[in-house]
Design an enzyme around this catalytic site. Sequence first.
Site, PDB file in Angstrom:
ATOM      1  N   HIS A  27       0.911  -1.143  -0.054  1.00 13.22           N
ATOM      2  CA  HIS A  27      -0.113   0.095  -0.001  1.00 13.22           C
ATOM      3  C   HIS A  27       0.965   1.322   0.064  1.00 13.22           C
ATOM      4  CE1 HIS A  27       0.374   1.617   4.168  1.00 13.22           C
ATOM      5  NE2 HIS A  27       0.793   0.408   4.436  1.00 13.22           N
ATOM      6  N   CYS A  28       0.377   2.200  -0.595  1.00 14.47           N
ATOM      7  CA  CYS A  28       0.979   3.709  -0.630  1.00 14.47           C
ATOM      8  C   CYS A  28       0.246   4.489   0.170  1.00 14.47           C
ATOM      9  CB  CYS A  28       1.403   4.094  -1.802  1.00 14.47           C
ATOM     10  SG  CYS A  28      -0.388   4.598  -2.715  1.00 14.47           S
ATOM     11  N   ALA A  29       0.302   5.769   0.117  1.00 18.07           N
ATOM     12  CA  ALA A  29      -0.264   6.745   1.227  1.00 18.07           C
ATOM     13  C   ALA A  29      -1.982   6.621   1.122  1.00 18.07           C
ATOM     14  CB  ALA A  29      -0.125   8.239   0.556  1.00 18.07           C
ATOM     15  N   ARG A  31      -3.657   4.041  -1.225  1.00 18.64           N
ATOM     16  CA  ARG A  31      -4.078   2.946  -2.362  1.00 18.64           C
ATOM     17  C   ARG A  31      -3.520   1.451  -1.937  1.00 18.64           C
ATOM     18  NH1 ARG A  31      -3.102   5.226  -8.190  1.00 18.64           N
ATOM     19  NH2 ARG A  31      -3.293   7.323  -7.836  1.00 18.64           N
TER      20      ARG A  31
END
Length: 510
Positions: A27-29, A31
Site C-alpha cells: 500500500h502507498c499513502a 491505495r
Amino acid sequence: MAIDYAQTAQDIVKYIGGENNVISITHCATRLRFVLKDNSSVDKEELKRVKGVITVIEAGGQMQVVIGNHVSDAYKQVLKLIHVDENAPVSAPNVGIVSRVMDVISSIFTPFLYQLAACGILQGIISFLAAVGIMDASSGTYRILNFVSWTAFTFLPVMIAFTAAKKFNVHPFTAVITACALISPDYMNMLTAFKITSINSADPAMQQLMREAVNNPEIASILTNIVGIPLASPTLDFLGIPVKYLSYTASVIPIILMVWAMSYVERFFNKVLPVVIRNLFTPMFCIAIMVPMTLLVFGPIGNLIGGAIGGVYNYLYHLSPTIAGFVVGAFWQPLVTLGVHWGITPVTVGNYATLGYDTFTGLQASAVFAMTGSMFGVYLKTRNREMKGISLSAGVTGLFGITEPAIYGVALRLKKPFLCSCVAGGIGGAIAGSFNAVSWSYCLPGIAVLPVFFKEGHMPQFLGFLLSITVAFVLGALFTWLVGFKDEPDVAATKKIQAESQRAAQAEMN
C-alpha cells in the site's frame, strides 16, 4: 459514521477474486496495490461500491483500490484474510516496460515515504526556528536535531535495499548488509582520505590541514567543497581493476540495480549449493560478489543514469522555469491518475543528494493546492448534501498533501473541476517557476510542510512559493465556481420530496 474496515477488507478480498487470486499486496499513502493472478476475475463495479472504497484503478500491472487516509487500517485487515507466498513472483505478467518500471519504483519507495518526509519536515522546522532566532544553530539541541533529520537520507540505501529485496525476492538482510557496506565507516573513511590526500599542495600549512582533515569531515568539507582544490585520480582497486570513488549515501539507482542483480546471484547459489551449506554460503557469496560489483559496475552506471535523468529535467527547468512550472502544475494530477507519477521520485531524491534542494517539488505543490481549491469550489457550488460532505472532507485532506480522495471521489466524478484544477495548477506552477521556488528537503507538499520551502537568505523564493500556492488554491475554487458542473441529484432530498408527495396523494384520496 465510522467505517468498519474489517468488513471492508472482507468485501475487497471477495471482489478481487478471493485469497487465491492474490500474488502480493502493498500500500502507498492512499491505495491498496494488489498484484493478481487474473485481473479479469475482479468485479470492479461491486468493488467500487464497497464502503470505504473511493475507486478502483488498473495500472502498472496492479489492481489499485483507492481508500484514502485510512488505507493502513484497510491494509491491516486485508492481511488478516490472505496468506501471500513470499517466494512467489511479485511482478504481474504481460505488462509493458513502463508499467514494470513504475511498479518497481512505487513498491520500493512507498513503504518509507512518510518517514522520509517526516525527516524533511524536521529539517524545515529547525531551519526556520534558527532563521527567526528561536533556536541557536550552534547549540547542542540544534546540532542533535539536525543530524537526526538527515538520518533517513544518509541511510536511504539501507531502506531501499530492504524494500527492493522484497520486490526482487532477495533475502532482506543480505541486501541490507550489502548496502551497509557501501556506507560503512571504513569505506567513508577511505573516501574522505582519498579526497584529502589527493589534494596537490606544497604549502606546509595546507598539508597539515589536509592531515587533520582525514579524520575530520568538517575540515574535509571545507577543503574539498569551499576551497575548491582539485582532486587527483582514483587509486583504489579490486583485483587490479580501478575503483571509482563514489559516495553512496542518499544513493538510489545503484542500490536498486545491485539488489536486482543480487536476485540472480542468490538464486544461482541456492540452486547449485548443497542444502547443508546453502544458508551459510549463499549470503556470503552474495555479499562478497555484489559489493565489489557495485563499486566497479552498478555504482558508476547507476550514478550515470541518475545524473542523466536529473540532468535532463534540470536542463529543461533552467531553459525556462516559468514554462516548466506551468507544465508540472498543469499535468501533475493527470500523471497521478495514470499512476506514472512515481517516475519522478528518483529524480527528486537525487536532487536533494546532489544539489541540496529540489525544484520539482516547488512546482508540484501548486497542483496539490489547485486541486484542494477546486474541492472548496465544489463545496460552495453543489446543492447535493452528500457531495458537500465529500468535497469538504477531500479538500481538508488535500491541504495536507493527499489528493487522491479529491481526484477520484469528486474531481473525475464531476469532470469539470478536474480540468479547472489543472489550469489553476499550471498558473500557480508558472508563478513558482518564475520565482525559482524550491524545497530544501524531501516532503509531500501540503500546508503542514511549508517550513521545508523556507531557508534563510532565500526569502524571495519562499514568498514566491507562498504566492504560487495561494493563487493556485484561489483560482481552483474560482474556476470551479464559475465553470460549474452537472450537479448530482440529492438522494436524501429526492426521497424526502417523494415521501411528501406520497403523503399528500394519500391525504387527497382519504
